[in-house]
Design a protein around this motif. Structure first.
Motif, PDB file in Angstrom:
ATOM      1  N   ALA A 410       4.286  10.125  11.378  1.00  0.00           N
ATOM      2  CA  ALA A 410       5.363   9.362  10.748  1.00  0.00           C
ATOM      3  C   ALA A 410       6.159  10.217   9.770  1.00  0.00           C
ATOM      4  CB  ALA A 410       4.778   8.139  10.050  1.00  0.00           C
ATOM      5  N   ARG A 411       5.508  11.123   9.081  1.00  0.00           N
ATOM      6  CA  ARG A 411       6.194  11.993   8.114  1.00  0.00           C
ATOM      7  C   ARG A 411       6.877  13.190   8.784  1.00  0.00           C
ATOM      8  NH1 ARG A 411       5.139  11.336   2.562  1.00  0.00           N
ATOM      9  NH2 ARG A 411       4.722   9.118   2.252  1.00  0.00           N
ATOM     10  N   GLY A 412       6.640  13.384  10.086  1.00  0.00           N
ATOM     11  CA  GLY A 412       7.307  14.467  10.814  1.00  0.00           C
ATOM     12  C   GLY A 412       6.588  15.791  10.798  1.00  0.00           C
ATOM     13  N   SER A 413       5.376  15.856  10.253  1.00  0.00           N
ATOM     14  CA  SER A 413       4.625  17.116  10.230  1.00  0.00           C
ATOM     15  C   SER A 413       3.739  17.281  11.457  1.00  0.00           C
ATOM     16  CB  SER A 413       3.768  17.199   8.960  1.00  0.00           C
ATOM     17  OG  SER A 413       2.803  16.167   8.950  1.00  0.00           O
ATOM     18  N   PHE A 414       3.758  16.316  12.380  1.00  0.00           N
ATOM     19  CA  PHE A 414       2.983  16.420  13.628  1.00  0.00           C
ATOM     20  C   PHE A 414       3.865  16.001  14.783  1.00  0.00           C
ATOM     21  CE2 PHE A 414       0.333  14.519  16.939  1.00  0.00           C
ATOM     22  CZ  PHE A 414      -0.522  15.577  17.226  1.00  0.00           C
ATOM     23  N   LYS A 415       3.901  16.783  15.842  1.00  0.00           N
ATOM     24  CA  LYS A 415       4.652  16.500  17.041  1.00  0.00           C
ATOM     25  C   LYS A 415       3.665  16.342  18.196  1.00  0.00           C
ATOM     26  CE  LYS A 415       8.532  17.272  14.831  1.00  0.00           C
ATOM     27  NZ  LYS A 415       9.454  16.167  14.473  1.00  0.00           N
ATOM     28  N   GLY A 416       3.795  15.288  18.961  1.00  0.00           N
ATOM     29  CA  GLY A 416       2.934  15.096  20.115  1.00  0.00           C
ATOM     30  C   GLY A 416       2.310  13.720  20.132  1.00  0.00           C
ATOM     31  N   ASP A 417       1.400  13.524  21.110  1.00  0.00           N
ATOM     32  CA  ASP A 417       0.711  12.241  21.287  1.00  0.00           C
ATOM     33  C   ASP A 417      -0.471  12.166  20.342  1.00  0.00           C
ATOM     34  OD1 ASP A 417      -1.500  10.513  22.689  1.00  0.00           O
ATOM     35  OD2 ASP A 417       0.452   9.848  23.479  1.00  0.00           O
ATOM     36  N   VAL A 418      -0.490  11.151  19.467  1.00  0.00           N
ATOM     37  CA  VAL A 418      -1.533  11.028  18.448  1.00  0.00           C
ATOM     38  C   VAL A 418      -2.893  10.795  19.078  1.00  0.00           C
ATOM     39  CG1 VAL A 418      -2.345   9.674  16.477  1.00  0.00           C
ATOM     40  CG2 VAL A 418       0.088  10.200  16.702  1.00  0.00           C
ATOM     41  N   ASP A 419      -2.985   9.852  20.025  1.00  0.00           N
ATOM     42  CA  ASP A 419      -4.289   9.511  20.620  1.00  0.00           C
ATOM     43  C   ASP A 419      -4.846  10.685  21.420  1.00  0.00           C
ATOM     44  OD1 ASP A 419      -4.316   6.966  19.526  1.00  0.00           O
ATOM     45  OD2 ASP A 419      -3.133   6.138  21.188  1.00  0.00           O
ATOM     46  N   GLU A 420      -3.978  11.343  22.186  1.00  0.00           N
ATOM     47  CA  GLU A 420      -4.453  12.473  23.007  1.00  0.00           C
ATOM     48  C   GLU A 420      -4.982  13.597  22.113  1.00  0.00           C
ATOM     49  OE1 GLU A 420      -4.425  16.356  24.705  1.00  0.00           O
ATOM     50  OE2 GLU A 420      -2.849  15.701  23.297  1.00  0.00           O
ATOM     51  N   TYR A 421      -4.264  13.880  21.024  1.00  0.00           N
ATOM     52  CA  TYR A 421      -4.680  14.947  20.109  1.00  0.00           C
ATOM     53  C   TYR A 421      -5.999  14.610  19.428  1.00  0.00           C
ATOM     54  CZ  TYR A 421      -4.688  18.054  16.049  1.00  0.00           C
ATOM     55  OH  TYR A 421      -5.064  18.969  15.101  1.00  0.00           O
ATOM     56  N   CYS A 422      -6.127  13.360  18.951  1.00  0.00           N
ATOM     57  CA  CYS A 422      -7.357  12.968  18.249  1.00  0.00           C
ATOM     58  C   CYS A 422      -8.552  13.040  19.190  1.00  0.00           C
ATOM     59  CB  CYS A 422      -7.204  11.555  17.685  1.00  0.00           C
ATOM     60  SG  CYS A 422      -6.011  11.455  16.325  1.00  0.00           S
ATOM     61  N   GLY A 423      -8.386  12.561  20.430  1.00  0.00           N
ATOM     62  CA  GLY A 423      -9.498  12.614  21.371  1.00  0.00           C
ATOM     63  C   GLY A 423      -9.902  14.035  21.693  1.00  0.00           C
ATOM     64  N   ARG A 424      -8.932  14.914  21.857  1.00  0.00           N
ATOM     65  CA  ARG A 424      -9.245  16.314  22.206  1.00  0.00           C
ATOM     66  C   ARG A 424      -9.955  17.009  21.053  1.00  0.00           C
ATOM     67  NH1 ARG A 424      -5.712  20.402  21.399  1.00  0.00           N
ATOM     68  NH2 ARG A 424      -3.949  18.914  21.361  1.00  0.00           N
ATOM     69  N   ILE A 425      -9.513  16.786  19.834  1.00  0.00           N
ATOM     70  CA  ILE A 425     -10.124  17.457  18.678  1.00  0.00           C
ATOM     71  C   ILE A 425     -11.548  16.961  18.474  1.00  0.00           C
ATOM     72  CG2 ILE A 425     -10.024  17.702  16.165  1.00  0.00           C
ATOM     73  CD1 ILE A 425      -8.040  19.440  17.677  1.00  0.00           C
ATOM     74  N   VAL A 426     -11.758  15.631  18.578  1.00  0.00           N
ATOM     75  CA  VAL A 426     -13.102  15.085  18.362  1.00  0.00           C
ATOM     76  C   VAL A 426     -14.074  15.631  19.395  1.00  0.00           C
ATOM     77  CG1 VAL A 426     -14.492  12.978  18.405  1.00  0.00           C
ATOM     78  CG2 VAL A 426     -12.290  13.006  17.203  1.00  0.00           C
ATOM     79  N   GLN A 427     -13.668  15.709  20.658  1.00  0.00           N
ATOM     80  CA  GLN A 427     -14.551  16.232  21.696  1.00  0.00           C
ATOM     81  C   GLN A 427     -14.858  17.717  21.477  1.00  0.00           C
ATOM     82  OE1 GLN A 427     -16.156  14.588  24.140  1.00  0.00           O
ATOM     83  NE2 GLN A 427     -15.323  12.685  23.267  1.00  0.00           N
ATOM     84  N   ALA A 428     -13.854  18.456  20.975  1.00  0.00           N
ATOM     85  CA  ALA A 428     -14.051  19.908  20.794  1.00  0.00           C
ATOM     86  C   ALA A 428     -14.997  20.215  19.642  1.00  0.00           C
ATOM     87  CB  ALA A 428     -12.702  20.581  20.575  1.00  0.00           C
ATOM     88  N   VAL A 429     -14.817  19.560  18.486  1.00  0.00           N
ATOM     89  CA  VAL A 429     -15.617  19.928  17.316  1.00  0.00           C
ATOM     90  C   VAL A 429     -17.037  19.418  17.411  1.00  0.00           C
ATOM     91  CG1 VAL A 429     -13.592  20.036  15.828  1.00  0.00           C
ATOM     92  CG2 VAL A 429     -14.865  17.890  16.021  1.00  0.00           C
ATOM     93  N   ILE A 430     -17.287  18.432  18.292  1.00  0.00           N
ATOM     94  CA  ILE A 430     -18.674  17.979  18.471  1.00  0.00           C
ATOM     95  C   ILE A 430     -19.493  19.091  19.092  1.00  0.00           C
ATOM     96  CG2 ILE A 430     -20.135  16.364  19.773  1.00  0.00           C
ATOM     97  CD1 ILE A 430     -18.002  14.231  19.352  1.00  0.00           C
ATOM     98  N   VAL A 431     -18.883  19.914  19.929  1.00  0.00           N
ATOM     99  CA  VAL A 431     -19.604  20.952  20.689  1.00  0.00           C
ATOM    100  C   VAL A 431     -19.693  22.260  19.907  1.00  0.00           C
ATOM    101  CG1 VAL A 431     -19.671  22.263  22.838  1.00  0.00           C
ATOM    102  CG2 VAL A 431     -18.891  19.879  22.842  1.00  0.00           C
ATOM    103  N   GLU A 432     -18.564  22.748  19.366  1.00  0.00           N
ATOM    104  CA  GLU A 432     -18.561  24.074  18.727  1.00  0.00           C
ATOM    105  C   GLU A 432     -17.423  24.174  17.717  1.00  0.00           C
ATOM    106  OE1 GLU A 432     -17.837  26.941  21.752  1.00  0.00           O
ATOM    107  OE2 GLU A 432     -15.978  26.008  22.441  1.00  0.00           O
ATOM    108  N   LYS A 433     -17.424  25.262  17.026  1.00  0.00           N
ATOM    109  CA  LYS A 433     -16.359  25.550  16.062  1.00  0.00           C
ATOM    110  C   LYS A 433     -15.056  25.821  16.805  1.00  0.00           C
ATOM    111  CE  LYS A 433     -15.004  28.991  12.601  1.00  0.00           C
ATOM    112  NZ  LYS A 433     -15.437  30.180  11.852  1.00  0.00           N
ATOM    113  N   THR A 434     -13.947  25.326  16.269  1.00  0.00           N
ATOM    114  CA  THR A 434     -12.647  25.547  16.891  1.00  0.00           C
ATOM    115  C   THR A 434     -11.681  26.105  15.866  1.00  0.00           C
ATOM    116  OG1 THR A 434     -11.858  23.311  16.377  1.00  0.00           O
ATOM    117  CG2 THR A 434     -13.007  23.621  18.469  1.00  0.00           C
ATOM    118  N   SER A 435     -10.691  26.845  16.385  1.00  0.00           N
ATOM    119  CA  SER A 435      -9.655  27.405  15.520  1.00  0.00           C
ATOM    120  C   SER A 435      -8.385  27.534  16.321  1.00  0.00           C
ATOM    121  CB  SER A 435     -10.078  28.774  14.969  1.00  0.00           C
ATOM    122  OG  SER A 435      -9.084  29.300  14.130  1.00  0.00           O
ATOM    123  N   ALA A 436      -7.267  27.116  15.780  1.00  0.00           N
ATOM    124  CA  ALA A 436      -5.988  27.179  16.479  1.00  0.00           C
ATOM    125  C   ALA A 436      -4.873  27.266  15.464  1.00  0.00           C
ATOM    126  CB  ALA A 436      -5.815  25.961  17.374  1.00  0.00           C
TER     127      ALA A 436
END
Length: 904
Positions: A410-436
Motif C-alpha cells: 500500500a505504501r509503494g515499497s513492494f511491487k508484486g503479488d502479496v500472497d505469492e511472495y508471502c507463501g514463497r518466503i515462508v516455504q523457503a525460510v522453513i528449510v534453510e537460510k535465504t538471501s536476496a
C-alpha cells in the motif's frame, strides 16, 4: 523494565555496608595476605638495591677523582721534566766551560769570572725572557762574583744556604733545588744550583738560576681542576714551593707530617686519601716525582668536592626509591579496593547488558524482524519502519507477516503479488537460510532470513546501495590511478602480458620507463598540490604524444610507463623517446606557478630484451636508472652490461649480509702519534672485509653498497661495539677513534646506541672519539647538531674528518665546538713541495688552536712531512711513516714495545 530498574537501584543502596564488611573480610584471606607480603618484600628489595647502588656510585666517584688527580700529576711532572731540563741546559754549559778552563786555584777562578767579558757572555747565554732569572756565579766562599742581570755585581753571599754547603762538601746531587728568600728582588725564589769544578776536579764555586713560585703557578692555573682542588709543587723534603690557588702564607712551609711521611707522599708516585696538615680537611691527594730533580707534583681535592656529583645521584636515587615504594603501596591498596567492588560491578553489568541489547536493536543499520512459528511479529526495530516508511501502529508485535507485506504494498515499497511472495518466503525460510537483493525506489535492499529453533525466522533488511556504488568505484580504482586517471600498475601488467602473449600476431613491442627528474624538489619546495598538478599535466601530454594503439600508465610516484606497439625497433623507439622528452620539457602552468621539468627514460624492446613480462620490466627499469646515472634528461636502451652491473651489486649485497651473519668482518687499528712526544696516544679503528673467495675487499667498494641498502647501520653498530670491547684492554691513556657514516648518523637512536655500547663494554666515554664528515651537517644541520650535542653530553669526543675536502664551512666550527680536526691526506702528501699545502694546513692548525681543538694529519709517509707538520704546530699524525693499520694483536704489540722503550 521500570520494576527491574528499581530493584537494581535498591540493591545498590543496600550493599554499601556489606561492601565495607566484605573488604574487611578479604584482608584475612590468604591470597590478599600473600599479595601484601609480596608488596612488603618488593619495598624492602627497593631499599636494599638502592643502598647497594649508592655505595657502588660512591666508590666509583672516588676512583674517578683519584684517576683524574693521578693523570694530572703525571702530565704536569712530564711537562716540568722537559721545561726544567731546558732551563738547566745553560747552567750545564757554564759548568762545562769552567771545567775546561785552565784555572789553578779558586782565586784564579774568581778573578777570571768577575770580568765584564764574562758578564756579557753570561748575559748572552741567559737571554732576556722576563719570567726567567739570570745566571749567577758564586765563588768557593759563597760570594756573588758575576751574573747576567746586573753590572756592576751587587754584594751577595749564599754561604749560609744549605745547598751551597752541600755542593762545597761534595755531598749534593748534580743539581740542587731550594726555596729561599730573594735578597735582591724580594719574595720567594726557587733556586736550581750546580757545582763548579776546575779541570782538576777541585771545588771553585756554584752556578745558579732561580724561578719565582708565580712562574709555576701561572701554568698550574691553566690546568686547574676547579672547585676546592689544588695543584702544588713540593721539594722532596716536604717544603711547599708553589701552589695554585696561591697561598702566600703556606709557601715555604714543610708539610711532611707524620702521616704524610708514613704514606710516602714525597718519596713515590702515590694516590691516597690524606688529612690536610694545613686545614685539617679530608682530601684525595696524588703525587708524581720529577725524573731528575727533587721536586714532587701534588694534586689534591677535597673529598666533599669528589663526592659532589655522587650526592646529587644519591638524592635522585633515594627520591626514585621513595616514589617507587609509594607507588607499590598505592597499587596494593587499589587492588584490594578493586576486589571489593567486583561483585557490585557484576550485578550492575547484568542490568546494563539488557539495556544495551534494546539500544543495539533499535540503533542497528539494518532493519530487524523476528517472527514466531505462527508467522506473527515478535520484534521489530525502528530502522525497518523508517527504511520503508511504514506506520508503527500497523507494524507492531502481534501482526502477521502478510499484514506487513500488504502494508508495504500500500505504501509503494513492494511491487508484486502479496500472497505469492508471502507463501514463497515462508516455504523457503522453513528449510534453510535465504538471501536476496530487491529494488525499492532506486535503492538496493539485501534481505537475509534465517530460521530459528522451534519455528519462525529472523529477517534483516540492509540498504546496500552505497556498498554497490563503492564496489564499482573500488573496481575502477583497482585498475586506474585516482590522480591522473591513467591505468595503474595492475592494469599495466595485464596489458603488457597481453602484448607479450605468444598467441598475439606480432609479439614485438617497446616498453619505455619514464621518471620525472627532480620531482621531489618540486614537492618539497612548492608543496604536494603543485606536484600533483604537474603529474596531471604530464599524464595528459603523454597521452597526446603517443600513438592511438599505445598504452600509457602511471606506476606510482613520478614514474610512468608506455607500452608502444607502434614502435617495434630502435629507430622508432628513439623517435618516440625524443618526442616524449620534447613534450615533457615544454613549460607548465601549475596553480599560478611557471614550471619546467625533464625526464629520464629507459627503453627495452621485446622480444630481444625480454620475452616475459618481469624480465622486460626489469630491463627497462635498469635502462632508466642508467639514464639517471648518466646525468638525467636523456634516454638509454637496455644493454646486457647493465644487468651484469646490477647482478654484481646484488651479489655484493648478498655477500655483505652473509658476512654480517657469519662475522666476516675484522677491525684493523692505525696508531695516532703525538708529534711532540712521538708517543702513541690513540688509534683509528678501520673496518676490513676478507671475502672468502675475492680476498680483501676495499671499503671504498662495499661501504657505498652498505649505505644504499641500510646495512651500514648494522655494520657500524658491530664495528663500534667490537672496537670498544678491544680498547678496554689497552692502557687508560690510549683513545679510540671510530668513523660514523652519514647514513648511520641520521638514525635518531645513534646516541642511545653509543651509550649502550659504552655501558656494555665498560669503556670510559672520554676515551671514545667519533669521527664525522661534513656531509652529516649539509642537509639537516639542526638535527645533526642536536645529535652531536647528545653525544657530547655522554662525554664522547667528536672529530671533524676530512676537513677542507668537501663543503667546508667555518660556521660548523662556530656552531659546534669539535674536539679535533683531521687534515686529509690530500693536503699532506704534497706538503714538502713548492706547490704544497703548507699555508692551508697552517690555517687549519691556527683555526683549531684558537678554538681549543687538536689537529691530526692523515697519510704521513716521510720524515720530511712529519717535521714540517711539527713545525706548523700540528698536534698529532697517523700514516705509514709510523705504522699502517694493523690487526688488534699487532697493535697491542706496538703498545707493549712503546711501554718497554719508555721503561728502558
Amino acid at each position: 523494565m521500570s520494576t527491574t530498574s528499581n530493584s537494581a537501584t535498591g540493591d545498590t543502596d543496600a550493599s554499601d555496608p556489606s561492601e565495607r564488611f566484605a573488604i574487611g573480610n578479604m584482608l584475612n584471606h590468604r591470597p590478599v595476605a600473600l599479595l601484601m607480603g609480596c608488596g612488603l618484600l618488593l619495598i624492602s628489595a627497593i631499599a636494599i638495591v638502592t643502598t647497594m647502588i649508592v655505595g657502588d656510585f660512591r666508590t666509583k666517584a672516588l676512583q674517578n677523582s683519584e684517576r683524574e688527580l693521578a693523570n694530572t700529576a703525571m702530565l704536569l711532572a712530564h711537562h716540568y721534566n722537559r721545561e726544567l731540563e731546558e732551563f738547566l741546559a745553560i747552567q750545564t754549559e757554564v759548568v762545562a766551560l769552567v771545567r775546561q778552563a785552565q784555572l789553578d786555584s779558586a782565586d784564579a777562578f774568581s778573578g777570571q769570572m768577575a770580568t765584564l767579558d764574562t758578564h756579557q757572555m753570561l748575559r748572552a747565554k741567559a737571554g732576556t725572557a722576563p719570567e726567567l732569572s739570570g745566571l749567577a756565579i758564586f765563588n768557593d766562599r759563597g760570594n756573588l762574583i758575576n751574573n747576567s742581570s746586573h753590572w756592576p755585581v751587587p754584594e751577595l753571599s749564599i754561604a749560609e744556604h744549605s745547598y751551597f754547603q752541600a755542593h762545597k762538601a761534595g755531598i749534593a746531587p748534580r743539581t740542587t733545588v731550594e726555596l729561599v728568600q730573594n735578597t735582591l728582588a724580594g719574595g720567594w725564589a726557587i733556586v736550581l744550583a750546580q757545582r763548579l769544578d776546575n779541570s782538576r776536579g777541585e771545588f771553585v764555586g756554584v752556578v745558579s738560576r732561580s724561578l719565582t713560585p708565580a712562574h709555576f703557578e701561572y701554568f698550574l692555573a691553566s690546568v686547574s681542576l676547579g672547585g676546592d682542588s689544588a695543584i702544588s709543587l713540593h721539594h722532596s723534603n716536604g717544603v711547599l714551593m708553589a701552589r695554585y690557588p696561591h697561598a702566600e702564607d703556606s709557601i715555604g712551609l714543610n708539610l711532611r707530617s707524620d702521616e704524610v711521611a708514613r704514606l710516602g707522599l714525597f718519596e713515590s708516585n702515590v694516590t691516597m686519601p690524606v688529612t690536610s696538615p694545613v686545614d685539617g680537611r679530608e682530601r684525595l691527594v696524588s703525587s708524581y716525582s720529577l725524573a731528575s730533580l727533587p721536586i714532587v707534583v701534588v694534586t689534591a681535592t677535597t673529598t666533599d668536592e669528589a663526592l659532589a656529583a655522587w650526592r646529587k645521584q644519591t638524592r635522585l636515587l633515594i627520591s626514585a626509591a621513595t616514589v617507587s615504594a609509594l607507588v607499590v603501596s598505592v597499587i596494593l591498596l587499589l587492588i584490594i579496593r578493586q576486589l571489593g567492588k567486583q561483585h557490585q560491578a557484576t550485578q550492575a553489568r547484568l542490568a546494563l547488558d539488557k539495556q544495551r541489547l534494546n539500544t543495539a536493536i533499535n540503533n542497528m543499520s539494518q532493519g530487524l524482524l523476528l517472527f514466531d512459528a505462527a508467522q506473527r511479529l515478535v520484534v521489530c526495530n525502528q530502522r525497518y519502519i523508517q527504511m520503508y516508511g511504514l506506520s508503527p501502529e500497523i507494524v507492531k508485535p502481534g501482526c502477521s507477516f502478510r499484514d506487513i507485506i500488504a502494508h508495504r504494498h500500500a505504501r509503494g515499497s513492494f511491487k508484486g503479488d502479496v500472497d505469492e511472495y508471502c507463501g514463497r518466503i515462508v516455504q523457503a525460510v522453513i528449510v534453510e537460510k535465504t538471501s536476496a537483493v530487491h529494488g525499492s525506489h532506486d535503492r538496493s535492499i539485501q534481505i537475509s532470513s534465517v530460521p530459528v529453533p522451534g519455528g519462525g525466522w529472523v529477517a534483516t533488511h540492509e540498504d546496500i546501495t552505497e556498498r554497490i556504488r563503492d564496489s564499482e568505484k573500488i573496481a575502477y580504482l583497482a585498475h586506474y590511478d585516482s590522480l591522473t586517471d591513467l591505468p595503474n600498475r595492475s592494469l599495466f601488467r595485464q596489458r603488457l602480458e597481453r602484448e607479450l602473449h605468444p598467441g598475439r600476431g606480432s609479439a614485438a613491442c617497446t616498453l619505455l620507463y619514464i621518471d620525472i627528474d627532480e620531482f621531489k624538489s618540486i614537492n618539497d619546495t612548492l608543496g604536494h598540490p603543485i606536484g600533483d598538478e604537474l603529474l596531471k599535466q604530464v599524464a595528459v601530454r603523454l597521452r597526446e604524444c603517443v600513438g592511438a594503439s599505445d598504452f600509457v600508465a602511471r606506476l606510482g610516484g613520478d614514474e610512468f610507463a608506455v607500452i608502444a606497439t607502434s614502435a617495434a625497433d630502435s629507430d622508432q623507439a628513439t623517435a618516440l623517446a625524443e618526442r616524449i622528452l620534447q613534450t615533457i620539457r615544454a613549460p607548465y602552468h601549475c596553480l599560478g606557478h611557471h614550471l619546467s621539468t625533464d625526464a629520464s627514460i629507459g627503453i627495452a624492446i621485446a622480444p630481444g630484451d625480454g620475452e616475459d613480462i618481469d624480465q622486460l620490466i626489469k630491463n627497462a627499469d635498469l635502462a632508466m636508472y642508467s639514464a639517471k646515472a648518466g646525468g638525467r634528461r636523456t634516454f638509454r636502451f637496455f644493454e646486457p652490461a647493465m644487468d651484469a652491473i646490477a647482478r654484481a651489486r646484488r651479489e655484493l649485497e648478498f655477500d655483505l649480509r652473509t658476512a654480517i651473519a657469519d662475522g666476516g668482518f675484522e677491525i684493523h687499528y692505525q696508531p695516532i702519534v703525538d708529534l711532540r712526544s712521538d708517543e702513541i696516544t690513540g688509534c683509528e679503528a678501520l673496518l676490513r672485509w676478507r671475502h672468502p673467495t675475492r680476498g680483501m675487499i676495499s671499503p671504498a667498494e662495499f661501504i657505498p653498497v652498505a649505505e644504499d641498502t641500510g646495512l651500514i647501520n648494522e655494520i657500524g653498530g658491530w664495528t663500534l661495539a667490537a672496537a670498544c670491547a678491544e680498547a678496554v684492554q689497552w692502557e687508560q691513556n690510549i683513545t679510540l677513534a671510530v668513523n660514523i657514516s652519514p647514513v648511520q648518523f641520521r638514525q635518531p637512536t645513534l646516541a642511545l646506541l653509543v651509550a649502550s655500547v659504552l655501558g656494555s663494554t665498560g669503556l670510559p666515554a672520554q676515551r671514545l672519539e667519533l669521527e664525522v664528515t661534513e656531509a652529516v651537517l649539509i642537509h639537516d644541520d639542526d638535527a645533526a647538531l642536536t645529535t652531536l650535542n647528545l653525544l657530547r653530553a655522554l662525554g664522547v669526543r667528536i672529530s671533524l674528518d676530512d676537513f677542507g675536502t668537501g663543503y667546508s664551512s667555518l660556521s660548523y666550527l662556530q656552531r659546534f665546538p669539535f674536539d679535533k680536526i683531521k687534515i686529509d691526506r690530500a693536503f699532506v702528501e704534497n706538503i714538502d713541495t713548492t706547490e704544497g699545502s703548507t699555508a692551508i694546513i697552517e690555517a687549519v692548525v691556527n683555526i683549531a688552536a684558537s678554538r681549543s681543538m687538536t689537529t691530526t694529519a692523515e697519510g704521513v709517509e716521510t720524515v720530511r712531512q712529519r717535521d714540517i707538520l711539527r713545525g706548523l704546530g700540528c698536534t698529532q699524525m697517523q700514516g705509514w711513516l709510523f705504522s699502517p693499520a694493523v690487526p688488534a694483536a699487532k697493535f697491542r704489540m706496538l703498545l707493549a714495545e712503546r711501554r718497554a722503550t719508555r721503561a728502558a
